[in-house]
Design a protein around this motif. Structure first.
Motif, PDB file in Angstrom:
ATOM      1  N   ASN A 133     -15.096  25.994  14.238  1.00 33.38           N
ATOM      2  CA  ASN A 133     -15.745  24.841  14.882  1.00 33.38           C
ATOM      3  C   ASN A 133     -14.803  23.641  14.833  1.00 33.38           C
ATOM      4  N   ARG A 134     -14.622  23.007  15.982  1.00 32.54           N
ATOM      5  CA  ARG A 134     -13.769  21.816  16.032  1.00 32.54           C
ATOM      6  C   ARG A 134     -14.613  20.653  16.559  1.00 32.54           C
ATOM      7  N   ILE A 135     -14.646  19.573  15.766  1.00 32.58           N
ATOM      8  CA  ILE A 135     -15.485  18.420  16.116  1.00 32.58           C
ATOM      9  C   ILE A 135     -14.567  17.312  16.619  1.00 32.58           C
ATOM     10  N   LYS A 136     -14.800  16.880  17.850  1.00 31.02           N
ATOM     11  CA  LYS A 136     -13.946  15.878  18.485  1.00 31.02           C
ATOM     12  C   LYS A 136     -14.038  14.549  17.723  1.00 31.02           C
ATOM     13  N   VAL A 137     -12.892  13.929  17.459  1.00 26.62           N
ATOM     14  CA  VAL A 137     -12.857  12.588  16.837  1.00 26.62           C
ATOM     15  C   VAL A 137     -11.925  11.705  17.667  1.00 26.62           C
ATOM     16  N   THR A 138     -12.081  10.410  17.517  1.00 26.49           N
ATOM     17  CA  THR A 138     -11.245   9.488  18.309  1.00 26.49           C
ATOM     18  C   THR A 138     -10.009   9.060  17.536  1.00 26.49           C
ATOM     19  N   GLU A 139     -10.059   9.233  16.201  1.00 23.84           N
ATOM     20  CA  GLU A 139      -8.968   8.706  15.378  1.00 23.84           C
ATOM     21  C   GLU A 139      -8.913   9.449  14.044  1.00 23.84           C
ATOM     22  N   LEU A 140      -7.729   9.590  13.508  1.00 20.71           N
ATOM     23  CA  LEU A 140      -7.562  10.145  12.155  1.00 20.71           C
ATOM     24  C   LEU A 140      -6.657   9.196  11.378  1.00 20.71           C
ATOM     25  N   MET A 141      -7.065   8.892  10.137  1.00 20.79           N
ATOM     26  CA  MET A 141      -6.339   7.907   9.319  1.00 20.79           C
ATOM     27  C   MET A 141      -5.418   8.604   8.319  1.00 20.79           C
ATOM     28  N   ALA A 142      -4.543   7.829   7.700  1.00 25.46           N
ATOM     29  CA  ALA A 142      -3.643   8.336   6.664  1.00 25.46           C
ATOM     30  C   ALA A 142      -4.439   9.130   5.632  1.00 25.46           C
ATOM     31  N   GLY A 143      -3.925  10.302   5.273  1.00 28.98           N
ATOM     32  CA  GLY A 143      -4.590  11.142   4.268  1.00 28.98           C
ATOM     33  C   GLY A 143      -5.503  12.188   4.862  1.00 28.98           C
ATOM     34  N   ASP A 144      -5.880  12.039   6.155  1.00 29.03           N
ATOM     35  CA  ASP A 144      -6.841  12.972   6.739  1.00 29.03           C
ATOM     36  C   ASP A 144      -6.136  14.187   7.340  1.00 29.03           C
TER      37      ASP A 144
ATOM     38  N   THR B  42      -1.600   0.938   7.659  1.00 24.37           N
ATOM     39  CA  THR B  42      -1.115  -0.096   8.584  1.00 24.37           C
ATOM     40  C   THR B  42       0.312   0.162   9.056  1.00 24.37           C
ATOM     41  N   ALA B  43       0.981   1.144   8.462  1.00 26.97           N
ATOM     42  CA  ALA B  43       2.386   1.427   8.804  1.00 26.97           C
ATOM     43  C   ALA B  43       2.452   2.347  10.031  1.00 26.97           C
ATOM     44  N   PRO B  44       3.659   2.484  10.658  1.00 29.73           N
ATOM     45  CA  PRO B  44       3.794   3.384  11.820  1.00 29.73           C
ATOM     46  C   PRO B  44       3.410   4.827  11.445  1.00 29.73           C
ATOM     47  N   ALA B  45       2.777   5.514  12.394  1.00 28.14           N
ATOM     48  CA  ALA B  45       2.185   6.833  12.125  1.00 28.14           C
ATOM     49  C   ALA B  45       3.222   7.916  11.836  1.00 28.14           C
ATOM     50  N   VAL B  46       2.877   8.781  10.883  1.00 29.39           N
ATOM     51  CA  VAL B  46       3.655   9.994  10.587  1.00 29.39           C
ATOM     52  C   VAL B  46       2.650  11.111  10.320  1.00 29.39           C
ATOM     53  N   ALA B  47       2.830  12.260  10.992  1.00 32.04           N
ATOM     54  CA  ALA B  47       1.963  13.420  10.746  1.00 32.04           C
ATOM     55  C   ALA B  47       2.842  14.633  10.461  1.00 32.04           C
ATOM     56  N   PHE B  48       2.370  15.481   9.545  1.00 32.47           N
ATOM     57  CA  PHE B  48       3.138  16.680   9.184  1.00 32.47           C
ATOM     58  C   PHE B  48       2.353  17.928   9.582  1.00 32.47           C
ATOM     59  N   VAL B  49       3.003  18.835  10.323  1.00 32.78           N
ATOM     60  CA  VAL B  49       2.347  20.060  10.796  1.00 32.78           C
ATOM     61  C   VAL B  49       2.503  21.156   9.727  1.00 32.78           C
TER      62      VAL B  49
ATOM     63  N   THR C 250       4.260   6.592   1.704  1.00 35.81           N
ATOM     64  CA  THR C 250       2.931   6.373   1.116  1.00 35.81           C
ATOM     65  C   THR C 250       1.852   6.385   2.197  1.00 35.81           C
ATOM     66  N   ALA C 251       0.615   6.611   1.754  1.00 37.65           N
ATOM     67  CA  ALA C 251      -0.525   6.712   2.694  1.00 37.65           C
ATOM     68  C   ALA C 251      -0.998   5.319   3.114  1.00 37.65           C
TER      69      ALA C 251
ATOM     70  N   PHE D 201      -2.469  19.467  11.269  1.00 36.67           N
ATOM     71  CA  PHE D 201      -1.563  18.505  10.634  1.00 36.67           C
ATOM     72  C   PHE D 201      -2.319  17.615   9.655  1.00 36.67           C
ATOM     73  N   ARG D 202      -1.544  17.011   8.766  1.00 40.80           N
ATOM     74  CA  ARG D 202      -2.086  15.945   7.911  1.00 40.80           C
ATOM     75  C   ARG D 202      -1.419  14.647   8.340  1.00 40.80           C
ATOM     76  N   VAL D 203      -2.228  13.601   8.480  1.00 39.21           N
ATOM     77  CA  VAL D 203      -1.676  12.275   8.766  1.00 39.21           C
ATOM     78  C   VAL D 203      -1.124  11.748   7.437  1.00 39.21           C
ATOM     79  N   ILE D 204       0.183  11.571   7.388  1.00 38.51           N
ATOM     80  CA  ILE D 204       0.816  11.137   6.134  1.00 38.51           C
ATOM     81  C   ILE D 204       0.752   9.616   6.011  1.00 38.51           C
ATOM     82  N   ARG D 205       0.921   8.945   7.147  1.00 39.81           N
ATOM     83  CA  ARG D 205       0.976   7.479   7.130  1.00 39.81           C
ATOM     84  C   ARG D 205       0.387   6.948   8.445  1.00 39.81           C
ATOM     85  N   GLY D 206      -0.141   5.720   8.393  1.00 37.60           N
ATOM     86  CA  GLY D 206      -0.643   5.093   9.613  1.00 37.60           C
ATOM     87  C   GLY D 206      -1.957   5.691  10.075  1.00 37.60           C
ATOM     88  N   ARG D 207      -2.210   5.561  11.375  1.00 33.21           N
ATOM     89  CA  ARG D 207      -3.417   6.142  11.964  1.00 33.21           C
ATOM     90  C   ARG D 207      -3.034   6.723  13.320  1.00 33.21           C
TER      91      ARG D 207
END
Length: 718
Positions: free
Chosen positions: A354-365, A298-305, A294-295, A320-326
Motif C-alpha cells: 500500500n502506498r499513501i500519497k503525500v505532498t512532502e517528506l521531511m528530513a529523517g522520513d 531548513t538545509a538543501p535537500a539530500v535523499a539516499f536511495v 545532519t537532519a 529513499f530516506r530524506v537525509i536533509r531538508g524537505r
C-alpha cells in the motif's frame, strides 16, 4: 496523513533469526497505529510484509518490507527484514537508513545462530538494539532461559524492562518494571487493563526495577549522583539514562510480546518513541568526503536511495530516506552519480504494497517515488544548489558462485535482461559474462539465495535455466629460464609468409634486475644488451616485460609490435589449460626476415609458437585462486566442519572461541568451494555461517596440475 518533522519520526529495523515473528509483530504495530483495521496472518498470505508470491509460497520473508505506523502523534517507519543470512543484503540496506534495531527472540529457542549473525551485522554497522522476547504464548516458551542465553551470548548487556506473569499457551499478562505496573490483555486485539502488581510478584518486580535504575544511572554522571543522593530515580530519569545506554550500544532493554495475539505491542511502541534515538539524535550520515550531513529541515535537500524494485504495471519503484531538508512533490533533484536531473513527480508513504500519497517528506522520513530515469540503490539525490553524495552501503562479499545454462539457447538474451533487473533489485546478486571462462557467472549469498531467484524468474518470466559448476579462473606461469625459436614459412603462389623469432623467457618478480647473462641449454652462455623495454600490467593480474635485444637488423623494428601481439595472444589463452598467463619476461634476441615475404602476420605467428614452446620448457605451473574463508559455527560442530575443510585442501589459519561459537579461519582453493554453503548447512543443521574473500593465487599441487593438463586438449589452430 500529516507531514511529520524530524523530531516526530523514528526509524526502526526488525531483526532476528528466521521464525522469531518479525512479520507478525510488524502487522500488530500497523494495526495499533490504525494503518490497517484488521491483522493479516502469514498462513492466510495477507500481511503487509511478505506480500510477494514467492514469500507466500515459502511462508517466510525473502525481501525487506517498508511500512509505517502512526502512534502517539509520531510516525514509526518500520523495515521488516528477512531472518535468513542468504538475504542479508536487505539487512545492510535497512540498517543504512534505520536508526535502531528491534531484535526479536523466539521464547522457545533463545539466542540462535541467526541471532548471532544478525547481532554481528548490528555490531559491524554500529546500530543500537532493543530486545523483544516474542512468542511467549508458545507451548515451550521460557522467558528466563531466553534472557540467560542473551546474557551469555550478546555483547550488548540485556536489562529486563518487562517479564511475563504466565508464559505459555495462557500468556496474557506481564509486569513492566519501569512503570511498576501489571498489564493484562482481555483479547487478541491489544485491549489491555493496567493493574497494580500482585503481592506475590512485588519483591521480584522491585528487584528488577532496582537493576533497571542502576543500569540507567551507569550511563550519566548526573543521574549517578542523583541515584546516590535519593536512592532511586524517576521514570523520566530512567528513560533518560536508558536513552544514553541504548545509543552507545551498551544496553539492550528487554520486552515481552506475543505479536500473534497483539500482546505488548503498544508498550513496546511507547518505549521506542520515548527512548530510541531518532533522526536528530542518531549518528549523522557521512558524505563520501567524510563530512557529517545532519537532519536539518531548513538545509538543501539530500535523499539516499536504499532499495529499488521493479513491479509489474508500475515499473521501477525507488525507496529513499530524506537525509536533509524537505522534499516536496514535483521537486527536481540531481543524481550525484550520473549528474542527471530527476523529477519526483509523486511521493508516497509506504505500508507494504500500500502506498499513501503525500505532498512532502521531511528530513529523517522514509518514502518512495516511481518512474525515475536512471536512479538505483546507493544513489544520492541532492538539491542542485548544494550537491553532496552520501557514503554508499558496503554490501557483503558474495559467498556462492555458479554458472548459468539456459535450457533453450534462444532465451539467453531475454534472460540477460531479467538478471539485470534482479541485480537492480538486489545488489548482492552479481552477474557477468566471463570472457576468460566463456560462461555467464552469477554470484550471491548462498545456494538458497540463487535458487529463490531462479524459481521467481521461472514463474514470472517463463524462462528455464539451470546452475552448473563454474570453471575456475586458473593462471599459468613459469619457474625457470627457457629458450625457443620458431620459423613460420608458408608459400602458396604469389607473395608467401616468412618470419623467424628467437626468444628467451624467464619468470618475472618484483625487484628483478635487468636481463643480461643467460645460461641456455644447448646454447651455452649468452650475453644480451636490450635496446628497448616495454612493461605491461595485465588486465587479469601480474605483469609482462617485453625486451628487444636484436642486433644487426636481424628483425626490422616495425615487426616488433606484431611479435608482442603474438605473445599477448598466447598469454590470453595460456599453453597449459587455456587460462591467462602472467608474470613473464620475454627477450627477443634474434630472428630472420625475408625482403618480400615477411609481414606482420608471419612474425605474429612465429612469436606465438616460439612463446608456446619456450613456455612448456620453462617449468610451467598452474596457479589457482585461494580464498580466505571465515566460518562461524557452534562449538559442537567444529570437528565436522574442520574435517570437511581439510578434505577441501584447506589450510587452517586460526581458531578462536567466541561466546559459545567457534570462529575458524582457513585458506581454501576456490575449486573446492562450489556448493560449500549447502554442505555447511547440512553438516551443522543450518546453524553455521561463513564469509569468503579472494586472497591470492598459489601453485596447485602436482597431482591437481596433472589432472588439469590431462583434461585440457590444446586446440590451437594456427
Amino acid at each position: 496523513m500529516k507531514n511529520y518533522s524530524a523530531k516526530e519520526i523514528k526509524n526502526i529495523v526488525l531483526i532476528g533469526a528466521p521464525g522469531t515473528g518479525k512479520t507478525t509483530l510488524a502487522e500488530a504495530m500497523a494495526f495499533e497505529g490504525k494503518v490497517i483495521d484488521r491483522r493479516g496472518s502469514i498462513e492466510a498470505n495477507n500481511t503487509l510484509s511478505d506480500n510477494t508470491d514467492i514469500e507466500h509460497e515459502y511462508k517466510r520473508s525473502i525481501y525487506s518490507t517498508i511500512l509505517f505506523t502512526e502512534f502517539m502523534d509520531r510516525k514509526l517507519n518500520i523495515i521488516d527484514c528477512p531472518g535468513s543470512d542468504d538475504f542479508c543484503g536487505s539487512l545492510f540496506s535497512a540498517f543504512k537508513v534505520g536508526d535502531v534495531g528491534v531484535f526479536l527472540f523466539n521464547a522457545q529457542n533463545g539466542w540462535e545462530v541467526g541471532s548471532e549473525i544478525q547481532a554481528r551485522y548490528a555490531r559491524l554497522l554500529q546500530k543500537p538494539v532493543i530486545g523483544v522476547v516474542n512468542q511467549l504464548d508458545a507451548e515451550k516458551a521460557s522467558f528466563e532461559a531466553t534472557v540467560e542465553s542473551i546474557r551469555a551470548s550478546s555483547r550488548v548487556k540485556p536489562v529486563i524492562v518487562q517479564y511475563p506473569v504466565n508464559q505459555g499457551p495462557e500468556f496474557n499478562a506481564f509486569i513492566d518494571v519501569l512503570l511498576m505496573k501489571m498489564y493484562r490483555f482481555k483479547d487478541n486485539d491489544g485491549h489491555r487493563e493496567e493493574l497494580e502488581i500482585p503481592a506475590e510478584e512485588l519483591e521480584k518486580a522491585q528487584e528488577l526495577n532496582k537493576e533497571l535504575v542502576e543500569m540507567a544511572a551507569e550511563h550519566d554522571e548526573a543521574l549517578m549522583e542523583l541515584y546516590f543522593d535519593k536512592g532511586t530515580l524517576t521514570q523520566d530519569d530512567i528513560r533518560s539514562g536508558l536513552k544514553i545506554g541504548v545509543s552507545k550500544r551498551e544496553v539492550m532493554p528487554i520486552f515481552c510480546t506475543s505479536g500473534k495475539r497483539d500482546i505488548g505491542t503498544k508498550r513496546l511502541m511507547e518505549f521506542i518513541i520515548n527512548v530510541a534515538p531518532g533522526p536528530q539524535k542518531a549518528p549523522a550520515f557521512l558524505s563520501t568526503e567524510g563530512e557529517e550531513i545532519t537532519a536539518d529541515e531548513t538545509a538543501p535537500a539530500v535523499a539516499f536511495v536504499f532499495k529499488s524494485q521493479v513491479e509489474q504495471h508500475i515499473g521501477e519503484i525507488t525507496y529513499f530516506r530524506v537525509i536533509r531538508g524537505r522534499i516536496a512533490e514535483g521537486a527536481e533533484l540531481v543524481n550525484t552519480r550520473t549528474g542527471n536531473k530527476e523529477k519526483l513527480s509523486q511521493l508516497f508513504a509506504v505500508a507494504g504494497k500500500n502506498r499513501i500519497k503525500v505532498t512532502e517528506l521531511m528530513a529523517g522520513d522514509i518514502g518512495c517515488t516511481v518512474k525515475l530515469k536512471g536512479t538505483r540503490t546507493n544513489d544520492t539525490l541532492s538539491a542542485p544548489s548544494a550537491p553532496v553524495t552520501v557514503e554508499p552501503i558496503a554490501f557483503p562479499e558474495p559467498r556462492y558462485r555458479a554458472a548459468i545454462k539456459c535450457k533453450d539457447q534462444a532465451d539467453e538474451e531475454k534472460l540477460g535482461k531479467v538478471l539485470n533487473d534482479a541485480k537492480f533489485e538486489d545488489p548482492t546478486i552479481l552477474v557477468e559474462y566471463s570472457k576468460e571462462l566463456k560462461q555467464t557467472i552469477i554470484q550471491g549469498q548462498g545456494e538458497h539465495h540463487l535458487n529463490i531467484l531462479r524459481s521467481r524468474i521461472e514463474k514470472e518470466n517463463k524462462l528455464a535455466y539451470e546452475y552448473i559448476a563454474p570453471k575456475i579462473p586458473y593462471r599459468e606461469t613459469i619457474t625457470k629460464v627457457a629458450q625457443a625459436d620458431y620459423r613460420h614459412k608458408k608459400q602458396s603462389g604469389g607473395a608467401g609468409q616468412f618470419g623467424e623469432v628467437h626468444m628467451i623467457i624467464e619468470p618475472y618478480y618484483e625487484g628483478i634486475g635487468e636481463p643480461k647473462n643467460y645460461k641456455v641449454p644447448g646454447k651455452g652462455d649468452m650475453v644480451l644488451n636490450p635496446k628497448t623495454k616495454e612493461e605491461y600490467d595485465l588486465p587479469w593480474g601480474g605483469k609482462l616485460q617485453f625486451y628487444s635485444a636484436i642486433v644487426g637488423g636481424a628483425i626490422d623494428a616495425r615487426f616488433m609490435p606484431a611479435i608482442l601481439k603474438g605473445i599477448m595472444e598466447k598469454m590470453d589463452e595460456g599453453p597449459l589449460t587455456g587460462s591467462y598467463a602472467r608474470d613473464i619476461r620475454v627477450v627477443i634476441y634474434d630472428g630472420k626476415m625475408h625482403p618480400v615475404d615477411s609481414n606482420e602476420i608471419s612474425f605474429k605467428l612465429a612469436a606465438r609458437n616460439a612463446f608456446k614452446e619456450a613456455f612448456r620448457n620453462a617449468g610451467p605451473k598452474i596457479m589457482e585462486p585461494i580464498y580466505s574463508v571465515e566460518v562461524l559455527v557452534p562449538s559442537e560442530y567444529m570437528g565436522a566442519v574442520m574435517s570437511d575443510l581439510q578434505n577441501r585442501r584447506a589450510m587452517i589459519a586460526g581458531m578462536e572461541s567466541d561466546k559459545g561459537f567457534d570462529r575458524l579461519n582457513a585458506l581454501v582453493p576456490l575449486a573446492e568451494l562450489y556448493r560449500y554453503s549447502t554442505t555447511l548447512s547440512s553438516l551443522t543443521s543450518g546453524s553455521a555461517t561463513y564469509s569468503m574473500k579472494f586472497g591470492s593465487y598459489e601453485q596447485v599441487p602436482a597431482d591437481v596440475q596433472e589432472k588439469l593438463l590431462k583434461a585440457y586438449t590444446d586446440t590451437d589452430d594456427e
